[in-house]
Motif scaffolding. Structure first.
Motif, PDB file in Angstrom:
ATOM      1  N   HIS A   3       0.869  -1.088  -0.135  1.00  0.00           N
ATOM      2  CA  HIS A   3       0.108  -0.074  -0.134  1.00  0.00           C
ATOM      3  C   HIS A   3       0.794   1.043   0.180  1.00  0.00           C
ATOM      4  CE1 HIS A   3      -2.754   2.978   1.710  1.00  0.00           C
ATOM      5  NE2 HIS A   3      -3.725   2.116   1.129  1.00  0.00           N
ATOM      6  N   ALA A   4       0.428   2.363  -0.555  1.00  0.00           N
ATOM      7  CA  ALA A   4       1.219   3.621  -0.884  1.00  0.00           C
ATOM      8  C   ALA A   4       1.619   4.296   0.565  1.00  0.00           C
ATOM      9  CB  ALA A   4       0.393   4.409  -1.300  1.00  0.00           C
ATOM     10  N   SER A   5       0.921   3.973   1.707  1.00  0.00           N
ATOM     11  CA  SER A   5       1.311   4.306   3.181  1.00  0.00           C
ATOM     12  C   SER A   5       2.582   3.403   3.447  1.00  0.00           C
ATOM     13  CB  SER A   5       0.295   4.440   4.103  1.00  0.00           C
ATOM     14  OG  SER A   5      -0.170   3.136   4.294  1.00  0.00           O
ATOM     15  N   GLU A   6       2.413   2.038   3.293  1.00  0.00           N
ATOM     16  CA  GLU A   6       3.545   1.321   3.590  1.00  0.00           C
ATOM     17  C   GLU A   6       4.777   1.554   2.859  1.00  0.00           C
ATOM     18  OE1 GLU A   6       1.826  -2.675   2.850  1.00  0.00           O
ATOM     19  OE2 GLU A   6       0.671  -2.516   4.532  1.00  0.00           O
ATOM     20  N   THR A   7       4.717   1.902   1.672  1.00  0.00           N
ATOM     21  CA  THR A   7       5.977   2.361   0.923  1.00  0.00           C
ATOM     22  C   THR A   7       6.471   3.689   1.463  1.00  0.00           C
ATOM     23  OG1 THR A   7       4.919   1.345  -0.975  1.00  0.00           O
ATOM     24  CG2 THR A   7       6.759   3.003  -1.435  1.00  0.00           C
ATOM     25  N   ARG A   8       5.790   4.627   1.795  1.00  0.00           N
ATOM     26  CA  ARG A   8       5.930   5.760   2.338  1.00  0.00           C
ATOM     27  C   ARG A   8       6.730   5.537   3.543  1.00  0.00           C
ATOM     28  NH1 ARG A   8       4.860  11.090   1.379  1.00  0.00           N
ATOM     29  NH2 ARG A   8       4.871  12.396   3.263  1.00  0.00           N
ATOM     30  N   GLN A   9       6.294   4.653   4.388  1.00  0.00           N
ATOM     31  CA  GLN A   9       6.882   4.533   5.829  1.00  0.00           C
ATOM     32  C   GLN A   9       8.122   3.612   5.757  1.00  0.00           C
ATOM     33  OE1 GLN A   9       5.612   5.416   9.071  1.00  0.00           O
ATOM     34  NE2 GLN A   9       7.677   4.875   9.231  1.00  0.00           N
ATOM     35  N   SER A  10       8.249   2.691   4.475  1.00  0.00           N
ATOM     36  CA  SER A  10       9.471   2.085   4.336  1.00  0.00           C
ATOM     37  C   SER A  10      10.655   2.881   3.822  1.00  0.00           C
ATOM     38  CB  SER A  10       9.320   1.230   3.207  1.00  0.00           C
ATOM     39  OG  SER A  10       8.609   0.126   3.576  1.00  0.00           O
ATOM     40  N   ILE A  11      10.380   4.125   3.103  1.00  0.00           N
ATOM     41  CA  ILE A  11      11.255   5.065   2.858  1.00  0.00           C
ATOM     42  C   ILE A  11      11.632   5.809   4.022  1.00  0.00           C
ATOM     43  CG2 ILE A  11      11.257   7.430   1.480  1.00  0.00           C
ATOM     44  CD1 ILE A  11       9.312   5.797  -0.627  1.00  0.00           C
ATOM     45  N   ILE A  12      10.670   6.384   4.694  1.00  0.00           N
ATOM     46  CA  ILE A  12      11.118   7.343   5.969  1.00  0.00           C
ATOM     47  C   ILE A  12      12.081   6.143   7.065  1.00  0.00           C
ATOM     48  CG2 ILE A  12      10.317   8.179   8.137  1.00  0.00           C
ATOM     49  CD1 ILE A  12       7.821   9.048   6.573  1.00  0.00           C
ATOM     50  N   SER A  42       9.724   5.499  -6.803  1.00  0.00           N
ATOM     51  CA  SER A  42       8.570   5.698  -5.693  1.00  0.00           C
ATOM     52  C   SER A  42       9.188   6.550  -4.618  1.00  0.00           C
ATOM     53  CB  SER A  42       8.681   3.969  -4.868  1.00  0.00           C
ATOM     54  OG  SER A  42       7.931   3.323  -5.634  1.00  0.00           O
ATOM     55  N   VAL A  43      10.376   6.782  -4.484  1.00  0.00           N
ATOM     56  CA  VAL A  43      11.210   7.701  -3.692  1.00  0.00           C
ATOM     57  C   VAL A  43      10.755   9.140  -4.179  1.00  0.00           C
ATOM     58  CG1 VAL A  43      13.145   8.660  -2.697  1.00  0.00           C
ATOM     59  CG2 VAL A  43      13.013   6.128  -2.999  1.00  0.00           C
ATOM     60  N   THR A  44      10.763   9.434  -5.283  1.00  0.00           N
ATOM     61  CA  THR A  44      10.411  10.833  -5.908  1.00  0.00           C
ATOM     62  C   THR A  44       9.073  10.802  -6.088  1.00  0.00           C
ATOM     63  OG1 THR A  44      10.848  10.072  -8.083  1.00  0.00           O
ATOM     64  CG2 THR A  44      12.472  11.205  -6.864  1.00  0.00           C
ATOM     65  N   TYR A  45       8.185   9.889  -5.951  1.00  0.00           N
ATOM     66  CA  TYR A  45       6.784  10.085  -5.898  1.00  0.00           C
ATOM     67  C   TYR A  45       6.261  10.456  -4.607  1.00  0.00           C
ATOM     68  CZ  TYR A  45       2.019   8.694  -6.208  1.00  0.00           C
ATOM     69  OH  TYR A  45       0.387   8.787  -5.816  1.00  0.00           O
ATOM     70  N   HIS A  46       6.816   9.878  -3.725  1.00  0.00           N
ATOM     71  CA  HIS A  46       6.282  10.013  -2.237  1.00  0.00           C
ATOM     72  C   HIS A  46       6.898  11.386  -1.580  1.00  0.00           C
ATOM     73  CE1 HIS A  46       3.804   6.425  -1.857  1.00  0.00           C
ATOM     74  NE2 HIS A  46       4.765   5.744  -2.280  1.00  0.00           N
ATOM     75  N   PHE A  47       8.031  11.705  -2.079  1.00  0.00           N
ATOM     76  CA  PHE A  47       8.624  12.838  -1.783  1.00  0.00           C
ATOM     77  C   PHE A  47       9.414  13.755  -2.579  1.00  0.00           C
ATOM     78  CE2 PHE A  47       8.598   9.626   1.463  1.00  0.00           C
ATOM     79  CZ  PHE A  47       8.172  10.439   2.633  1.00  0.00           C
TER      80      PHE A  47
END
Length: 190
Positions: A3-12, A42-47
């Motif tokens: 899920h997008a929030s899981e990907t974002r959390q993995s990045i953080i 994904s990194v640049t998509y989320h941040f």
């Protein structure tokens, strides 16, 4: 597919690990993607920017720390909260003997906030949360004017943690910080 929030959390989480291991200069989108197990896109998509990534990492760390400290403070509500129980809380806050990347990363982020005024508001939010939690513990110990002394308590603990990081001093030294503060606090006036 995560899920997008899981990907974002993995990045953080990856950013905090990288900062703790090798400093802010080591934070690159390629390394983040590799550490997080996500695509570079994904990194640049989320941040969109490095600043956003650092700010969100700092805010995430603070939210987790605040939650943890609040749980500890809430657990100390009974009438038997004394200096011994406070010492146990401080020892738990110190996180044992290991200083892993999650313990080191905040220091890097706070130093970066000193260089980047856009991160200062986030750092200020962090310290406001720490001050609030320190005031709660000091109040439960019967320290007079706990709100005024909370910043001093936080500064002492952070200073001791930085010393611990630099020298390998034991976590138990943080308990001494609490004892000094409670002994030096002015007596309550009736």
């Amino acid at each position: 597919m995560p899920h997008a929030s899981e990907t974002r959390q993995s990045i953080i989480d990856a950013v905090l690990r990288i900062i703790g291991q090798d400093g802010i200069a080591a934070v690159t989108n390629r390394r983040i993607a590799r550490e997080a197990g996500v695509s570079l896109g994904s990194v640049t998509y989320h941040f969109a920017t490095q600043h956003e990534l650092l700010r969100e990492s700092l805010l995430h760390f603070v939210a987790e720390e605040t939650r943890h400290f609040t749980e500890l403070a809430d657990a100390c509500t009974d009438g038997h909260f004394d200096i011994g129980r406070a010492a146990e809380v401080v020892a738990r806050v110190a996180g044992g003997d290991a200083f892993d990347s999650r313990h080191i990363a905040p220091f890097e982020l706070y130093v970066q906030a000193g260089r980047d005024e856009r991160l200062r508001a986030s750092a200020a939010e962090c310290f406001a949360a720490y001050d609030l939690l320190a005031a709660r513990v000091l109040s439960r110990l019967g320290v007079p004017d706990p709100e005024r002394l909370a910043g001093t308590a936080v500064a002492l603990v952070f200073g001791r943690q930085l010393r611990r990081l630099a020298t390998g001093a034991p976590a138990e030294d943080l308990v001494d910080t609490l004892l000094v503060l409670t002994r030096l606090a002015p007596a309550r006036t009736p």
